[in-house]
Enzyme design. Structure first.
Site, PDB file in Angstrom:
ATOM      1  N   SER A 150       0.842  -1.190   0.000  1.00  0.00           N
ATOM      2  CA  SER A 150       0.000   0.000   0.000  1.00  0.00           C
ATOM      3  C   SER A 150       0.887   1.254   0.000  1.00  0.00           C
ATOM      4  O   SER A 150       1.816   1.341  -0.804  1.00  0.00           O
ATOM      5  CB  SER A 150      -0.961  -0.050   1.193  1.00  0.00           C
ATOM      6  OG  SER A 150      -1.996   0.897   1.055  1.00  0.00           O
ATOM      7  N   HIS A 183      -4.462  -6.117  -2.052  1.00  0.00           N
ATOM      8  CA  HIS A 183      -5.104  -5.799  -0.779  1.00  0.00           C
ATOM      9  C   HIS A 183      -6.091  -6.921  -0.428  1.00  0.00           C
ATOM     10  O   HIS A 183      -7.310  -6.711  -0.318  1.00  0.00           O
ATOM     11  CB  HIS A 183      -5.810  -4.444  -0.878  1.00  0.00           C
ATOM     12  CG  HIS A 183      -4.890  -3.258  -0.810  1.00  0.00           C
ATOM     13  ND1 HIS A 183      -3.986  -2.966  -1.819  1.00  0.00           N
ATOM     14  CD2 HIS A 183      -4.721  -2.302   0.133  1.00  0.00           C
ATOM     15  CE1 HIS A 183      -3.316  -1.869  -1.489  1.00  0.00           C
ATOM     16  NE2 HIS A 183      -3.743  -1.447  -0.310  1.00  0.00           N
ATOM     17  N   GLU A 236      -1.082  -4.101  -8.557  1.00  0.00           N
ATOM     18  CA  GLU A 236      -2.338  -4.420  -7.878  1.00  0.00           C
ATOM     19  C   GLU A 236      -3.052  -3.116  -7.601  1.00  0.00           C
ATOM     20  O   GLU A 236      -2.470  -2.036  -7.662  1.00  0.00           O
ATOM     21  CB  GLU A 236      -2.067  -5.208  -6.588  1.00  0.00           C
ATOM     22  CG  GLU A 236      -1.161  -4.514  -5.574  1.00  0.00           C
ATOM     23  CD  GLU A 236      -1.877  -3.553  -4.638  1.00  0.00           C
ATOM     24  OE1 GLU A 236      -3.118  -3.671  -4.487  1.00  0.00           O
ATOM     25  OE2 GLU A 236      -1.218  -2.667  -4.071  1.00  0.00           O
TER      26      GLU A 236
END
Length: 308
Positions: free
Chosen positions: A106, A277, A207
């Site tokens: 992230s 995630h 992602e």
């Protein structure tokens, strides 16, 4: 045998679920880790884990301390503010002097990519403390991959791919290259900055979370139009999650978006990569080497080995 020393730190958003962090701490201690926290791990300043100065101080302390592993508590937003203030060469030198594995994904992805761009330092795109290690239960695949990475500096796994255009027959073979990438939005945010790695013949993985497929398509086309995708051997698309399609999409979805991008680039795009995630994820060395073996059969898994 000395217990591995592991610390939690919060370089971005404030911890929203202190119970999850406590579960992560208890789980890791049960696995034999000696745990500590950076001073501002649980701090709050608006949406951040302390003000910029506090988070910057903790971040430097992570690199300067004798931990074996440092794991970010969560992502959110905050590292973009800190990048201009980071002496990345100094941090990389500290990694050499006091070797440790920096782990997370992230928002931490910004630091990982910046270190790779300016110093070639390798970090680990892997679990977060709250979301992954504080989960009930902890995902067994994630934990096996994390443990292997932390203990050996490499991971082995396989995954069932989705091919966007090319067939396994035309792609079959062995691929080896430098692994880099991570969150698509954050990668795009680094275009035009000194913190975007320049990787040729690499293997790029991506992602995303909370982004509609049209935004994913737009960002991938931005990477294509900037010449970044064409320099890679393969593009591996991980999990794209937590978006909502609208009635007026009229059939437009993530496969549509990826197919449109594949039509623009000659580099093969392969979806289904086990990262994102989500709870079930591997642990990947950003800047390390990755080996992939693609079989001829459509129904066969791709074998992967990644090494720091």
């Amino acid at each position: 045998m000395t217990a591995p020393a592991l610390c939690f730190f919060s370089p971005s958003g404030s911890v929203q679920d202190a119970d999850a962090l406590q579960r992560a701490a208890s789980f890791l201690q049960e696995q034999g880790y000696a745990l500590s926290y950076q001073p501002h791990t649980l701090a709050q300043a608006q949406r951040f884990a302390g003000d910029d100065k506090a988070r910057l101080t903790d971040l430097h302390s992570v690199f300067e301390s004798h931990y074996d592993i440092a794991i970010a508590t969560r992502g959110g937003y905050g590292l973009t503010r800190l990048l201009p203030q980071l002496d990345l060469a100094y941090l990389a030198a500290q990694l050499l002097a006091r070797p440790k594995k920096i782990v997370g994904h992230s928002d931490l992805n910004l630091l990982q990519l910046a270190l790779l761009a300016q110093t070639q330092a390798v970090t680990w795109c892997g679990p977060m403390a709250c979301f992954d290690l504080g989960a009930t239960p902890v995902n067994p695949f994630m934990w096996q991959q994390f443990s292997q990475a932390m203990q050996t500096g490499r991971v082995n796994f396989s995954f069932m791919p989705t091919y966007l255009e090319a067939t396994p027959v035309t792609l079959a073979g062995h691929y080896r290259g430098r692994l880099w990438g991570g969150n698509l939005s954050l990668l795009c945010s680094l275009i035009g900055t000194p913190w975007l790695p320049t990787i040729t013949d690499g293997i790029l993985f991506l992602e995303e979370v909370n982004e509609h497929p049209y935004r994913v398509e737009r960002m991938l086309l931005q990477l294509a139009q900037a010449g970044i995708l064409a320099r890679q051997q393969l593009i591996l698309v991980g999990q794209v999650t937590a978006y909502r399609l609208a009635e007026f999409d009229r059939g437009y979805d993530l496969p549509t978006a990826l197919a449109r991008v594949q039509a623009e680039v000659a580099v093969p795009i392969i979806a289904g990569f086990p990262f994102g995630h989500v709870y079930e994820k591997t642990c990947l060395p950003i800047g390390g080497m990755i080996d992939l073996t693609i079989p001829h059969a459509t129904t066969a898994a791709i074998e992967v080995m990644a090494t720091a």
